[in-house]
Design a protein around this motif. Structure first.
Motif, PDB file in Angstrom:
ATOM      1  N   LEU A  85      45.368  37.876  43.866  1.00 51.24           N
ATOM      2  CA  LEU A  85      44.926  37.131  45.038  1.00 51.24           C
ATOM      3  C   LEU A  85      43.410  37.208  45.107  1.00 51.24           C
ATOM      4  CD1 LEU A  85      47.436  38.342  47.787  1.00 51.24           C
ATOM      5  CD2 LEU A  85      47.488  36.149  46.569  1.00 51.24           C
ATOM      6  N   ILE A  86      42.782  36.157  45.623  1.00 49.62           N
ATOM      7  CA  ILE A  86      41.334  36.186  45.806  1.00 49.62           C
ATOM      8  C   ILE A  86      41.024  37.104  46.985  1.00 49.62           C
ATOM      9  CG2 ILE A  86      39.319  34.825  46.453  1.00 49.62           C
ATOM     10  CD1 ILE A  86      40.532  32.496  44.902  1.00 49.62           C
ATOM     11  N   SER A  87      40.266  38.152  46.713  1.00 50.28           N
ATOM     12  CA  SER A  87      39.985  39.161  47.738  1.00 50.28           C
ATOM     13  C   SER A  87      38.606  39.003  48.361  1.00 50.28           C
ATOM     14  CB  SER A  87      40.120  40.568  47.151  1.00 50.28           C
ATOM     15  OG  SER A  87      39.260  40.740  46.044  1.00 50.28           O
ATOM     16  N   ALA A  88      37.677  38.335  47.666  1.00 49.99           N
ATOM     17  CA  ALA A  88      36.324  38.161  48.201  1.00 49.99           C
ATOM     18  C   ALA A  88      35.617  37.034  47.483  1.00 49.99           C
ATOM     19  CB  ALA A  88      35.520  39.451  48.059  1.00 49.99           C
ATOM     20  N   PHE A  89      34.756  36.333  48.221  1.00 49.62           N
ATOM     21  CA  PHE A  89      33.876  35.314  47.657  1.00 49.62           C
ATOM     22  C   PHE A  89      32.468  35.867  47.577  1.00 49.62           C
ATOM     23  CE2 PHE A  89      37.148  32.215  48.329  1.00 49.62           C
ATOM     24  CZ  PHE A  89      36.802  31.109  47.577  1.00 49.62           C
ATOM     25  N   HIS A  90      31.732  35.466  46.527  1.00 48.06           N
ATOM     26  CA  HIS A  90      30.322  35.801  46.389  1.00 48.06           C
ATOM     27  C   HIS A  90      29.573  34.500  46.085  1.00 48.06           C
ATOM     28  CE1 HIS A  90      31.140  40.152  46.260  1.00 48.06           C
ATOM     29  NE2 HIS A  90      32.189  39.828  45.526  1.00 48.06           N
ATOM     30  N   MET A  91      28.637  34.134  46.933  1.00 49.97           N
ATOM     31  CA  MET A  91      27.901  32.881  46.766  1.00 49.97           C
ATOM     32  C   MET A  91      26.667  33.085  45.891  1.00 49.97           C
ATOM     33  SD  MET A  91      30.012  31.251  48.624  1.00 49.97           S
ATOM     34  CE  MET A  91      31.193  31.597  49.946  1.00 49.97           C
ATOM     35  N   LYS A  92      26.237  31.998  45.258  1.00 47.51           N
ATOM     36  CA  LYS A  92      24.977  31.928  44.510  1.00 47.51           C
ATOM     37  C   LYS A  92      24.874  33.034  43.460  1.00 47.51           C
ATOM     38  CE  LYS A  92      22.558  29.750  48.380  1.00 47.51           C
ATOM     39  NZ  LYS A  92      21.426  29.815  49.331  1.00 47.51           N
ATOM     40  N   GLN A  93      25.901  33.164  42.661  1.00 42.05           N
ATOM     41  CA  GLN A  93      25.898  34.162  41.598  1.00 42.05           C
ATOM     42  C   GLN A  93      25.227  33.617  40.334  1.00 42.05           C
ATOM     43  OE1 GLN A  93      27.440  37.479  42.313  1.00 42.05           O
ATOM     44  NE2 GLN A  93      26.833  36.359  44.156  1.00 42.05           N
ATOM     45  N   THR A  94      24.664  34.535  39.538  1.00 42.52           N
ATOM     46  CA  THR A  94      24.043  34.189  38.263  1.00 42.52           C
ATOM     47  C   THR A  94      24.510  35.186  37.209  1.00 42.52           C
ATOM     48  OG1 THR A  94      22.116  35.606  38.604  1.00 42.52           O
ATOM     49  CG2 THR A  94      21.999  33.355  39.495  1.00 42.52           C
ATOM     50  N   SER A  95      23.959  35.065  36.005  1.00 38.20           N
ATOM     51  CA  SER A  95      24.333  35.996  34.931  1.00 38.20           C
ATOM     52  C   SER A  95      24.007  37.442  35.309  1.00 38.20           C
ATOM     53  CB  SER A  95      23.622  35.620  33.632  1.00 38.20           C
ATOM     54  OG  SER A  95      22.212  35.616  33.816  1.00 38.20           O
ATOM     55  N   ALA A  96      23.000  37.634  36.155  1.00 41.69           N
ATOM     56  CA  ALA A  96      22.643  38.986  36.576  1.00 41.69           C
ATOM     57  C   ALA A  96      23.752  39.640  37.392  1.00 41.69           C
ATOM     58  CB  ALA A  96      21.355  38.948  37.397  1.00 41.69           C
ATOM     59  N   SER A  97      24.633  38.840  37.961  1.00 37.32           N
ATOM     60  CA  SER A  97      25.721  39.374  38.780  1.00 37.32           C
ATOM     61  C   SER A  97      26.758  40.113  37.951  1.00 37.32           C
ATOM     62  CB  SER A  97      26.400  38.236  39.545  1.00 37.32           C
ATOM     63  OG  SER A  97      25.463  37.464  40.258  1.00 37.32           O
ATOM     64  N   LEU A 152      45.129  33.491  49.232  1.00 35.48           N
ATOM     65  CA  LEU A 152      44.833  32.444  48.256  1.00 35.48           C
ATOM     66  C   LEU A 152      45.003  33.018  46.859  1.00 35.48           C
ATOM     67  CD1 LEU A 152      43.870  29.520  47.919  1.00 35.48           C
ATOM     68  CD2 LEU A 152      41.510  30.368  47.948  1.00 35.48           C
ATOM     69  N   ALA A 153      46.036  32.565  46.176  1.00 39.80           N
ATOM     70  CA  ALA A 153      46.336  33.062  44.833  1.00 39.80           C
ATOM     71  C   ALA A 153      45.385  32.443  43.815  1.00 39.80           C
ATOM     72  CB  ALA A 153      47.780  32.751  44.461  1.00 39.80           C
ATOM     73  N   ALA A 154      45.185  33.148  42.716  1.00 40.07           N
ATOM     74  CA  ALA A 154      44.338  32.664  41.629  1.00 40.07           C
ATOM     75  C   ALA A 154      45.210  32.150  40.495  1.00 40.07           C
ATOM     76  CB  ALA A 154      43.429  33.778  41.124  1.00 40.07           C
ATOM     77  N   ALA A 155      44.990  30.905  40.103  1.00 38.98           N
ATOM     78  CA  ALA A 155      45.630  30.355  38.912  1.00 38.98           C
ATOM     79  C   ALA A 155      44.643  30.526  37.770  1.00 38.98           C
ATOM     80  CB  ALA A 155      45.987  28.892  39.114  1.00 38.98           C
ATOM     81  N   ARG A 156      44.923  31.469  36.894  1.00 43.23           N
ATOM     82  CA  ARG A 156      44.004  31.772  35.798  1.00 43.23           C
ATOM     83  C   ARG A 156      43.999  30.628  34.780  1.00 43.23           C
ATOM     84  NH1 ARG A 156      43.035  37.374  35.115  1.00 43.23           N
ATOM     85  NH2 ARG A 156      41.986  36.775  33.185  1.00 43.23           N
ATOM     86  N   CYS A 157      42.824  30.069  34.566  1.00 43.97           N
ATOM     87  CA  CYS A 157      42.670  28.939  33.653  1.00 43.97           C
ATOM     88  C   CYS A 157      41.865  29.342  32.420  1.00 43.97           C
ATOM     89  CB  CYS A 157      42.017  27.765  34.371  1.00 43.97           C
ATOM     90  SG  CYS A 157      43.042  27.081  35.693  1.00 43.97           S
ATOM     91  N   ASP A 158      41.950  30.622  32.054  1.00 43.10           N
ATOM     92  CA  ASP A 158      41.273  31.109  30.856  1.00 43.10           C
ATOM     93  C   ASP A 158      41.684  30.251  29.654  1.00 43.10           C
ATOM     94  OD1 ASP A 158      41.698  32.962  32.913  1.00 43.10           O
ATOM     95  OD2 ASP A 158      41.293  34.664  31.624  1.00 43.10           O
TER      96      ASP A 158
END
Length: 268
Positions: A155-167, A224-230
């Motif tokens: 399940l989606i547990s948290a959102f993080h906005m404006k992420q980059t490679s440094a994240s 909100l479940a995550a459908a993994r699209c790897d």
């Protein structure tokens, strides 16, 4: 959850697409082509392939071009239009709020109009055993934008906005949201639309859909479940560099057959 997917979908396609200029000087971003196929036509074709019967397009910038390109029907898919008159200074949550009547019509897919993807992304949403689902893929150093954390039960547990490679350094494992989602009618009626009414009613018209979902997960208990699209093919197209990446990813994709144009000219 049933084996079938929703019959309805909403696509947010009102934005200016300023980071794609000059390609968007005369056409809206959803009509920018990836190897000859407009982003929006690709989405409509994928939705048709999984049984969607009606799509609501929220339009704004260069709306006439979208109405001409898609008409009132796209093959077997009926198309309705909702117009945003304030597209240049409102966020995607406002566009979604404008489509609230369509959201109340039953189970629905929700797409952003700048994502080019293969139809298996939608099939992954159908196969995932949950009522409310977001397509995600591992966040890589080439990505930026909103990202999510997943719980042990996916399940989606948290959102993080404006992420980059440094994240990616030293923090939790992140996943990129594809901005392709599926919601059950009950969730739309009892959770999503009331929250949209609350947010827009408070004057937060610049809010993004991701901010709405983060609020609902953190404060209102949305699961909100995550459908993994790897491994599946997709690309969010915000810049010229993104467009080049998409054309590389989909270089071997067969082009869609031409669509009859006898029923063009939709109305907002």
């Amino acid at each position: 959850m049933t084996a079938e997917g929703p019959k309805n979908a909403v696509i947010l396609a009102a934005g200016v697409g300023s980071r794609l200029r000059p390609l968007t000087d005369l056409r809206p971003k959803p009509l920018v082509e990836v190897n000859g196929t407009p982003i929006l036509h690709n989405a409509l074709g994928a939705l048709e392939a999984v049984g969607v019967e009606e799509v609501t397009l929220v339009v704004g910038y260069r709306k006439d071009a979208i109405q001409y390109a898609c008409g009132r029907r796209f093959n077997t898919v009926a198309i309705k239009y909702v117009e945003s008159l304030t597209y240049d200074h409102t966020g995607s949550a406002y566009s979604l709020w404008l489509a609230r009547d369509s959201l109340l019509s039953g189970d629905s897919y929700l797409l952003e109009g700048d994502v080019f993807f293969e139809v298996d992304v939608l099939r992954q949403l159908i196969m995932t055993k949950a009522s409310d689902i977001a397509a995600v893929a591992p966040f890589t150093e080439m990505m930026e934008g909103s990202a999510v954390e997943l719980s042990d039960d996916e399940l989606i547990s948290a959102f993080h906005m404006k992420q980059t490679s440094a994240s990616l350094a030293g923090g939790p494992r992140l996943f990129k949201t594809l901005n392709v989602l599926r919601f059950a009618a009950l969730t739309l009626r009892n959770t999503i639309v009331p929250a949209l009414n609350e947010i827009i009613g408070s004057g937060a018209t610049r809010a993004y859909t991701e901010e709405l979902l983060a609020f609902l997960i953190e404060r209102r208990g949305l699961q909100l479940a995550a459908a993994r699209c790897d491994g599946l093919k997709w690309c969010e197209i915000d810049t010229r560099a993104d467009l080049q990446i998409a054309e590389t990813i989909f270089a071997t994709r067969p082009r869609l057959p031409p669509r009859p144009r006898s029923d063009s000219g939709g109305e907002a």
